[in-house]
Design a protein around this motif. Sequence first.
Motif, PDB file in Angstrom:
ATOM      1  N   VAL A  14       0.839  -1.203   0.000  1.00 11.38           N
ATOM      2  CA  VAL A  14       0.000   0.000   0.000  1.00 11.38           C
ATOM      3  C   VAL A  14       0.871   1.250   0.000  1.00 11.38           C
ATOM      4  N   GLY A  15       1.907   1.259   0.837  1.00 15.25           N
ATOM      5  CA  GLY A  15       2.805   2.407   0.885  1.00 15.25           C
ATOM      6  C   GLY A  15       3.483   2.666  -0.446  1.00 15.25           C
ATOM      7  N   ARG A  16       3.986   1.593  -1.078  1.00 19.45           N
ATOM      8  CA  ARG A  16       4.616   1.750  -2.405  1.00 19.45           C
ATOM      9  C   ARG A  16       3.613   2.260  -3.428  1.00 19.45           C
ATOM     10  N   LEU A  18       0.853   4.015  -2.891  1.00 14.73           N
ATOM     11  CA  LEU A  18       0.432   5.396  -2.628  1.00 14.73           C
ATOM     12  C   LEU A  18       1.458   6.408  -3.114  1.00 14.73           C
ATOM     13  N   VAL A  19       2.730   6.025  -3.129  1.00 16.36           N
ATOM     14  CA  VAL A  19       3.760   6.919  -3.666  1.00 16.36           C
ATOM     15  C   VAL A  19       3.464   7.226  -5.136  1.00 16.36           C
ATOM     16  N   TRP A  20       3.186   6.175  -5.915  1.00 15.60           N
ATOM     17  CA  TRP A  20       2.869   6.366  -7.329  1.00 15.60           C
ATOM     18  C   TRP A  20       1.550   7.102  -7.513  1.00 15.60           C
ATOM     19  N   VAL A  21       0.584   6.825  -6.648  1.00 20.34           N
ATOM     20  CA  VAL A  21      -0.703   7.529  -6.711  1.00 20.34           C
ATOM     21  C   VAL A  21      -0.491   9.027  -6.485  1.00 20.34           C
ATOM     22  N   ALA A  22       0.359   9.367  -5.510  1.00 21.59           N
ATOM     23  CA  ALA A  22       0.636  10.772  -5.229  1.00 21.59           C
ATOM     24  C   ALA A  22       1.281  11.454  -6.432  1.00 21.59           C
ATOM     25  N   ALA A  52      -6.169  14.891  -3.567  1.00 20.91           N
ATOM     26  CA  ALA A  52      -5.925  13.444  -3.614  1.00 20.91           C
ATOM     27  C   ALA A  52      -4.444  13.129  -3.474  1.00 20.91           C
ATOM     28  N   GLY A  53      -3.591  13.927  -4.112  1.00 26.71           N
ATOM     29  CA  GLY A  53      -2.147  13.725  -4.001  1.00 26.71           C
ATOM     30  C   GLY A  53      -1.654  13.924  -2.579  1.00 26.71           C
ATOM     31  N   VAL A  54      -2.167  14.962  -1.918  1.00 31.16           N
ATOM     32  CA  VAL A  54      -1.773  15.225  -0.529  1.00 31.16           C
ATOM     33  C   VAL A  54      -2.204  14.071   0.379  1.00 31.16           C
ATOM     34  N   LEU A  55      -3.438  13.594   0.206  1.00 29.32           N
ATOM     35  CA  LEU A  55      -3.937  12.494   1.034  1.00 29.32           C
ATOM     36  C   LEU A  55      -3.139  11.213   0.789  1.00 29.32           C
ATOM     37  N   ALA A  56      -2.759  10.960  -0.460  1.00 29.63           N
ATOM     38  CA  ALA A  56      -1.937   9.783  -0.771  1.00 29.63           C
ATOM     39  C   ALA A  56      -0.572   9.886  -0.090  1.00 29.63           C
ATOM     40  N   LEU A  57      -0.023  11.089  -0.054  1.00 31.93           N
ATOM     41  CA  LEU A  57       1.265  11.308   0.609  1.00 31.93           C
ATOM     42  C   LEU A  57       1.137  11.087   2.108  1.00 31.93           C
ATOM     43  N   PHE A  58       0.055  11.579   2.702  1.00 33.19           N
ATOM     44  CA  PHE A  58      -0.176  11.349   4.132  1.00 33.19           C
ATOM     45  C   PHE A  58      -0.307   9.854   4.416  1.00 33.19           C
ATOM     46  N   GLY A  59      -0.971   9.137   3.510  1.00 31.04           N
ATOM     47  CA  GLY A  59      -1.125   7.695   3.662  1.00 31.04           C
ATOM     48  C   GLY A  59       0.214   6.974   3.609  1.00 31.04           C
TER      49      GLY A  59
END
Length: 220
Positions: A14-16, A18-22, A52-59
């Motif tokens: 999930v962490g990996r 979310l990086v790409w999602v951000a 969405a990018g900010v939330l993905a980064l927080f995740g």
Amino acid sequence: LTPPPAWSLQLGAVGRGLVWVAVFFFLLAILGWALEAKGETYRKVGKFSFTAGVLALFGTFLSLTTLFLNNRFEFEYVFSHSDLKNPPLYRFAGLWSGQEGSFLLWATCSALFAFACIRNMGVYRRWVTIVTSSFLAMIVAILAFESPFKLAMLDGKSFVPEDGAGLAPSLQNYWVAIHPPVIFLGFGSLTTLFALGFAALATRDYKSWLPIIRPLAILS
């Protein structure tokens, strides 16, 4: 060799991801605001994508924090900067004791500050978002290739080491939990100030930005 628990591997994935999602959403935010003149839809895309990018980064930050607090040594970065002797404070601080974690803290602080201020930018919001998203996309892209979620592998299989290498002795002081977050919050706030200054130049309005930037500059 002890195999990692399923939840840990899933959280790392999930962490990996979310990086790409951000990265994707920050690039989409740039595109949306760049094409704002073509219609309100592009503006909405820009707003949504930045959030969405900010939330993905927080995740991403939350995922790595969870791995550190639970001593998940099957991840190379956690193994290199923590061990079983570390109290919870140093486990948490271990997150930013290496290069990958420092970049993540920097990006997270920048995103936090920008997210808190972006609604008050008025006519400057377009360029502030474009500049901030460009910076965040680049720094998060580094994390996509220098990932803190790489697994420790042996003979092609992931495993859990008995203990980690530990936090460097020179960092085992309570200031390691205070100094870097404060410094990177300062760096993050300056990113927003730079973006606002760029926006003033881009719009050629050199006066209206002063009441906006003054309290931000004082805070920085």
